[in-house]
Design a protein around this motif. Structure first.
Motif, PDB file in Angstrom:
ATOM      1  N   ASN A   1       1.171  -1.288  -0.196  1.00  0.00           N
ATOM      2  CA  ASN A   1      -0.031   0.297   0.043  1.00  0.00           C
ATOM      3  C   ASN A   1       0.847   1.411  -0.372  1.00  0.00           C
ATOM      4  OD1 ASN A   1      -1.810  -1.213  -0.221  1.00  0.00           O
ATOM      5  ND2 ASN A   1      -2.027  -2.027   2.277  1.00  0.00           N
ATOM      6  N   GLN A   2       0.546   2.704  -0.124  1.00  0.00           N
ATOM      7  CA  GLN A   2       0.884   3.398  -0.850  1.00  0.00           C
ATOM      8  C   GLN A   2       1.154   4.221   0.512  1.00  0.00           C
ATOM      9  OE1 GLN A   2       0.511   6.762  -3.680  1.00  0.00           O
ATOM     10  NE2 GLN A   2      -0.885   7.722  -1.906  1.00  0.00           N
ATOM     11  N   ASN A   3       2.132   4.412   0.992  1.00  0.00           N
ATOM     12  CA  ASN A   3       3.496   5.148   2.395  1.00  0.00           C
ATOM     13  C   ASN A   3       3.248   6.390   1.741  1.00  0.00           C
ATOM     14  OD1 ASN A   3       5.452   5.617   1.131  1.00  0.00           O
ATOM     15  ND2 ASN A   3       6.066   2.498   1.856  1.00  0.00           N
ATOM     16  N   LEU A   4       4.351   7.181   2.835  1.00  0.00           N
ATOM     17  CA  LEU A   4       4.729   8.019   3.151  1.00  0.00           C
ATOM     18  C   LEU A   4       4.872   8.424   1.819  1.00  0.00           C
ATOM     19  CD1 LEU A   4       4.000   9.511   6.752  1.00  0.00           C
ATOM     20  CD2 LEU A   4       1.884  10.115   5.262  1.00  0.00           C
ATOM     21  N   SER A   5       6.488   8.020   2.201  1.00  0.00           N
ATOM     22  CA  SER A   5       7.401   8.014   1.784  1.00  0.00           C
ATOM     23  C   SER A   5       6.734   8.487  -0.448  1.00  0.00           C
ATOM     24  CB  SER A   5       8.510   6.921   1.206  1.00  0.00           C
ATOM     25  OG  SER A   5       8.986   6.873   2.487  1.00  0.00           O
ATOM     26  N   GLU A   6       6.361   7.753  -0.330  1.00  0.00           N
ATOM     27  CA  GLU A   6       5.366   7.017  -2.160  1.00  0.00           C
ATOM     28  C   GLU A   6       4.616   9.215  -2.224  1.00  0.00           C
ATOM     29  OE1 GLU A   6       4.795   3.231  -3.765  1.00  0.00           O
ATOM     30  OE2 GLU A   6       4.555   3.347  -1.365  1.00  0.00           O
ATOM     31  N   LEU A   7       3.705   9.069  -1.323  1.00  0.00           N
ATOM     32  CA  LEU A   7       3.150  10.838  -0.811  1.00  0.00           C
ATOM     33  C   LEU A   7       4.406  11.540  -1.634  1.00  0.00           C
ATOM     34  CD1 LEU A   7       0.840  10.032   1.220  1.00  0.00           C
ATOM     35  CD2 LEU A   7       0.622  10.287  -0.843  1.00  0.00           C
ATOM     36  N   GLU A   8       5.682  11.669  -1.101  1.00  0.00           N
ATOM     37  CA  GLU A   8       6.805  12.290  -1.467  1.00  0.00           C
ATOM     38  C   GLU A   8       6.991  12.318  -3.152  1.00  0.00           C
ATOM     39  OE1 GLU A   8      11.183  13.676   0.078  1.00  0.00           O
ATOM     40  OE2 GLU A   8       9.672  12.542   1.859  1.00  0.00           O
ATOM     41  N   PHE A   9       7.307  11.005  -3.454  1.00  0.00           N
ATOM     42  CA  PHE A   9       7.614  11.506  -4.587  1.00  0.00           C
ATOM     43  C   PHE A   9       6.187  12.067  -5.204  1.00  0.00           C
ATOM     44  CE2 PHE A   9       7.028   8.313  -8.142  1.00  0.00           C
ATOM     45  CZ  PHE A   9       8.781   8.353  -8.780  1.00  0.00           C
ATOM     46  N   ALA A  10       5.088  10.939  -5.412  1.00  0.00           N
ATOM     47  CA  ALA A  10       4.306  11.772  -5.948  1.00  0.00           C
ATOM     48  C   ALA A  10       3.435  13.200  -6.136  1.00  0.00           C
ATOM     49  CB  ALA A  10       3.101  11.478  -5.568  1.00  0.00           C
ATOM     50  N   VAL A  11       3.986  14.016  -4.891  1.00  0.00           N
ATOM     51  CA  VAL A  11       3.132  15.187  -4.851  1.00  0.00           C
ATOM     52  C   VAL A  11       4.609  16.440  -4.562  1.00  0.00           C
ATOM     53  CG1 VAL A  11       1.495  14.717  -5.319  1.00  0.00           C
ATOM     54  CG2 VAL A  11       2.261  14.587  -3.293  1.00  0.00           C
ATOM     55  N   GLY A  12       5.905  15.525  -3.924  1.00  0.00           N
ATOM     56  CA  GLY A  12       6.670  16.908  -2.703  1.00  0.00           C
ATOM     57  C   GLY A  12       6.940  17.919  -3.661  1.00  0.00           C
ATOM     58  N   ALA A  13       7.287  17.764  -4.589  1.00  0.00           N
ATOM     59  CA  ALA A  13       8.297  18.656  -5.560  1.00  0.00           C
ATOM     60  C   ALA A  13       6.700  19.911  -6.070  1.00  0.00           C
ATOM     61  CB  ALA A  13       8.782  18.372  -6.992  1.00  0.00           C
ATOM     62  N   VAL A  14       5.405  19.004  -6.373  1.00  0.00           N
ATOM     63  CA  VAL A  14       5.119  20.289  -6.199  1.00  0.00           C
ATOM     64  C   VAL A  14       5.149  20.773  -4.978  1.00  0.00           C
ATOM     65  CG1 VAL A  14       2.425  20.943  -7.034  1.00  0.00           C
ATOM     66  CG2 VAL A  14       3.709  18.661  -8.532  1.00  0.00           C
ATOM     67  N   MET A  15       4.640  19.902  -3.615  1.00  0.00           N
ATOM     68  CA  MET A  15       3.998  21.410  -2.384  1.00  0.00           C
ATOM     69  C   MET A  15       4.874  22.405  -2.030  1.00  0.00           C
ATOM     70  SD  MET A  15       2.169  17.829  -0.926  1.00  0.00           S
ATOM     71  CE  MET A  15       1.748  19.591   0.901  1.00  0.00           C
ATOM     72  N   ASP A  16       6.297  21.530  -2.796  1.00  0.00           N
ATOM     73  CA  ASP A  16       7.592  22.752  -2.314  1.00  0.00           C
ATOM     74  C   ASP A  16       7.614  23.983  -3.169  1.00  0.00           C
ATOM     75  OD1 ASP A  16       8.508  21.361  -0.490  1.00  0.00           O
ATOM     76  OD2 ASP A  16      10.249  20.464  -2.124  1.00  0.00           O
ATOM     77  N   SER A  17       7.328  23.689  -4.179  1.00  0.00           N
ATOM     78  CA  SER A  17       6.933  25.354  -5.440  1.00  0.00           C
ATOM     79  C   SER A  17       5.872  26.396  -4.780  1.00  0.00           C
ATOM     80  CB  SER A  17       6.851  24.281  -6.641  1.00  0.00           C
ATOM     81  OG  SER A  17       6.585  25.386  -7.924  1.00  0.00           O
ATOM     82  N   PHE A  18       4.738  25.659  -4.032  1.00  0.00           N
ATOM     83  CA  PHE A  18       3.706  25.692  -4.136  1.00  0.00           C
ATOM     84  C   PHE A  18       4.238  26.647  -2.838  1.00  0.00           C
ATOM     85  CE2 PHE A  18       0.407  23.138  -6.399  1.00  0.00           C
ATOM     86  CZ  PHE A  18      -0.687  24.534  -6.619  1.00  0.00           C
ATOM     87  N   THR A  19       4.851  26.298  -1.944  1.00  0.00           N
ATOM     88  CA  THR A  19       5.469  26.577  -0.449  1.00  0.00           C
ATOM     89  C   THR A  19       5.863  27.745  -1.319  1.00  0.00           C
ATOM     90  OG1 THR A  19       5.454  24.064   0.608  1.00  0.00           O
ATOM     91  CG2 THR A  19       6.044  26.193   1.752  1.00  0.00           C
ATOM     92  N   ALA A  20       6.972  27.754  -1.960  1.00  0.00           N
ATOM     93  CA  ALA A  20       8.090  28.437  -2.016  1.00  0.00           C
ATOM     94  C   ALA A  20       8.321  29.505  -2.650  1.00  0.00           C
ATOM     95  CB  ALA A  20       9.289  27.735  -2.821  1.00  0.00           C
ATOM     96  N   ASN A  21       7.066  29.908  -3.597  1.00  0.00           N
ATOM     97  CA  ASN A  21       5.861  31.233  -4.580  1.00  0.00           C
ATOM     98  C   ASN A  21       5.566  32.060  -3.557  1.00  0.00           C
ATOM     99  OD1 ASN A  21       7.640  30.847  -7.003  1.00  0.00           O
ATOM    100  ND2 ASN A  21       6.263  28.616  -7.153  1.00  0.00           N
ATOM    101  N   LEU A  22       4.645  31.365  -2.435  1.00  0.00           N
ATOM    102  CA  LEU A  22       4.271  31.922  -1.517  1.00  0.00           C
ATOM    103  C   LEU A  22       4.509  33.581  -1.261  1.00  0.00           C
ATOM    104  CD1 LEU A  22       1.112  31.377  -0.882  1.00  0.00           C
ATOM    105  CD2 LEU A  22       2.114  30.612   1.639  1.00  0.00           C
ATOM    106  N   ASP A  23       5.516  33.319  -0.772  1.00  0.00           N
ATOM    107  CA  ASP A  23       5.845  34.594   0.072  1.00  0.00           C
ATOM    108  C   ASP A  23       6.856  35.361  -0.487  1.00  0.00           C
ATOM    109  OD1 ASP A  23       5.379  34.227   2.216  1.00  0.00           O
ATOM    110  OD2 ASP A  23       7.275  32.811   3.206  1.00  0.00           O
ATOM    111  N   THR A  24       5.610  35.326  -2.122  1.00  0.00           N
ATOM    112  CA  THR A  24       7.219  36.198  -3.469  1.00  0.00           C
ATOM    113  C   THR A  24       6.602  37.872  -3.136  1.00  0.00           C
ATOM    114  OG1 THR A  24       6.674  34.656  -5.800  1.00  0.00           O
ATOM    115  CG2 THR A  24       6.478  36.821  -5.714  1.00  0.00           C
ATOM    116  N   ILE A  25       5.824  38.360  -2.434  1.00  0.00           N
ATOM    117  CA  ILE A  25       6.059  39.175  -1.279  1.00  0.00           C
ATOM    118  C   ILE A  25       4.733  39.076  -0.213  1.00  0.00           C
ATOM    119  CG2 ILE A  25       4.656  41.883  -1.573  1.00  0.00           C
ATOM    120  CD1 ILE A  25       4.843  41.609  -4.718  1.00  0.00           C
TER     121      ILE A  25
END
Length: 442
Positions: free
Chosen positions: A338-362
């Motif tokens: 079954n899917q575990n937390l490591s596989e979640l990171e593989f699936a969406v981790g990079a996209v979530m990092d991008s959302f978070t890093a862009n949030l403080d643009t201003i």
């Protein structure tokens, strides 16, 4: 208007509120209203913390500390009312557990003492007194709800959809910390993150970024008054007071290199599977991933990646995934596949990092008239004039010229609200951190 003197007054002015009572309960179960001892009240709420923080400044001239047997095991029940401009009266009543007394001083003549009382909401306090460990399998939203409602006996309000599922066993950890860890792995169908936070209306919320930015803006705030002057105390002046910015501290970071190093635009992600001894690699590209469904949720525009060089280098940050190297471990044979937390990171981790890093643009720190409804998770708009002589600008371009600063005047998300109440003067201000995820360029 004095917050101390208007306890029974049913009306409030802009920038004021009514503190009905500040009841403190000691370890004997005795209750005292310390309204007349408190000089300042600070309430802090944030998208990034699952509790509300309370800070009371107490001027004690009656030896209350000793007489009431304060020892750090106290509870405080705070009741505040406010009638915001154009809205019905709002009442908050919150229970806090005292965490510490970080500051204590005595008057020069020994006839008074001043101390600070810090407290947090009860669910967060109780969370630190226990650890949990158990298996889980299914939607992460359900597991977060189970932790909050079963282990902490606190209702949870959920806003937004998620199909994130996982299975595994979590080790000994406090319930709130485990709920926060699951929240950090939770995403909307578009890959945007969730927040687990407590507001001053005593609601514990699990809310997606997508559901926040799709909200109708709460209000528009102005740096200077555009309306005509009205008669004293009429509704025009009330509105001007409520929605005029008292202070704005701006943090125009626009640090593209720092954002890039946090995965805002591109990243290279490697996952070593312990069960199959294979390496999976995935590159994230902001332009390719977001060209269809992400257009700067708060602004309706993509976040522009300026070229490396002002002289015209055509390579941009999205072309350089090697700037961020993420390495993680997988074990696909864990938990019967079954899917575990490591596989979640593989699936969406990079996209979530991008959302978070862009949030403080201003980001800005905005001070306005106190408002119990100006909470984290609200979307607001700023209307700021161009930084120039507006009369001269009109003389050059005519009366129809746009006077609004198109870069800074836009939608923002409120991430943190600090409510400061001075009991003596009755002055009430709300200081907010507001952020936006993209910037408009000419």
């Amino acid at each position: 208007m004095s917050a101390r003197g208007n306890i029974r007054d049913q009306s409030t002015a802009v920038g004021s509120c009514e503190v009905d009572s500040i009841n403190i309960i000691n370890h004997h179960g005795e209750v005292k209203d310390i309204h007349d001892l408190v000089t300042t009240i600070t309430l802090t709420e944030s998208l990034y913390q699952p509790h509300v923080g309370l800070k009371l400044g107490v001027l004690d001239e009656s030896n209350f500390f000793e007489f009431f047997s304060l020892n750090g095991n106290e509870k405080i029940v705070l009741t505040i009312r406010q009638k915001s401009f154009g809205d019905n009266e709002v009442t908050i009543e919150m229970l806090f557990r005292v965490t510490n007394y970080p500051r204590y001083t005595r008057g020069k003549e020994g006839q008074s003492q001043f101390y600070i009382i810090n407290g947090i909401t009860e669910s967060a306090y109780h969370s630190e007194l226990k650890n949990i460990s158990r298996g889980f399998d299914g939607p992460l939203i359900n597991e977060i709800r189970r932790i909050v409602e079963k282990d902490l006996s606190t209702p949870l309000r959920v806003y937004g959809d998620s199909t994130t599922r996982s299975s595994g066993v979590y080790g000994w950890m406090s319930p709130m910390n485990q709920a926060m860890e699951f929240t950090n792995a939770l995403s909307s169908p578009d890959g945007s993150p969730f927040y687990l936070y407590h507001d001053i209306h005593d609601n514990l919320n699990l809310r997606s970024y997508e559901s926040i930015v799709n909200r109708t803006p709460y209000h528009t705030y102005y740096e200077r008054v555009y309306r005509e002057d009205g008669i004293g105390n009429n509704e025009v002046n009330e509105a001007e007071s409520a929605y005029t910015i008292q202070e704005l501290k701006s943090f125009l970071g626009l640090d593209r290199v720092a954002n890039a190093k946090h995965g805002a635009y591109a990243s290279s992600n490697s996952f070593f599977d312990l069960s199959t001894r294979t390496i999976l690699r995935r590159k994230f590209d902001y332009n390719r991933n977001f060209q269809r469904n992400f257009q700067g949720f708060l602004t309706g525009r993509t976040n522009h990646q300026d070229n490396y060089s002002p002289l015209g280098d055509t390579k941009n940050f999205s072309d350089s995934p090697e700037m961020v190297q993420n390495n993680s471990l997988l074990n696909r044979h864990n938990f019967n596949g079954n899917q575990n937390l490591s596989e979640l990171e593989f699936a969406v981790g990079a996209v979530m990092d991008s959302f978070t890093a862009n949030l403080d643009t201003i980001s800005h720190e905005m001070t306005v008239a106190g408002d119990l409804l100006l909470n984290p998770g609200q979307v607001i708009e700023l209307d700021l004039p161009k930084a120039t002589d507006l009369a001269r600008l009109r003389s050059y371009y005519g009366d129809d010229v746009n006077l609004t600063d198109s870069v800074l005047s836009r939608k923002y998300m409120v991430t943190t609200s600090i409510h400061n109440i001075e009991m003596g003067s009755g002055n009430y201000q709300t200081v907010c951190k507001i952020v936006t995820d993209s910037i408009e360029t000419a």
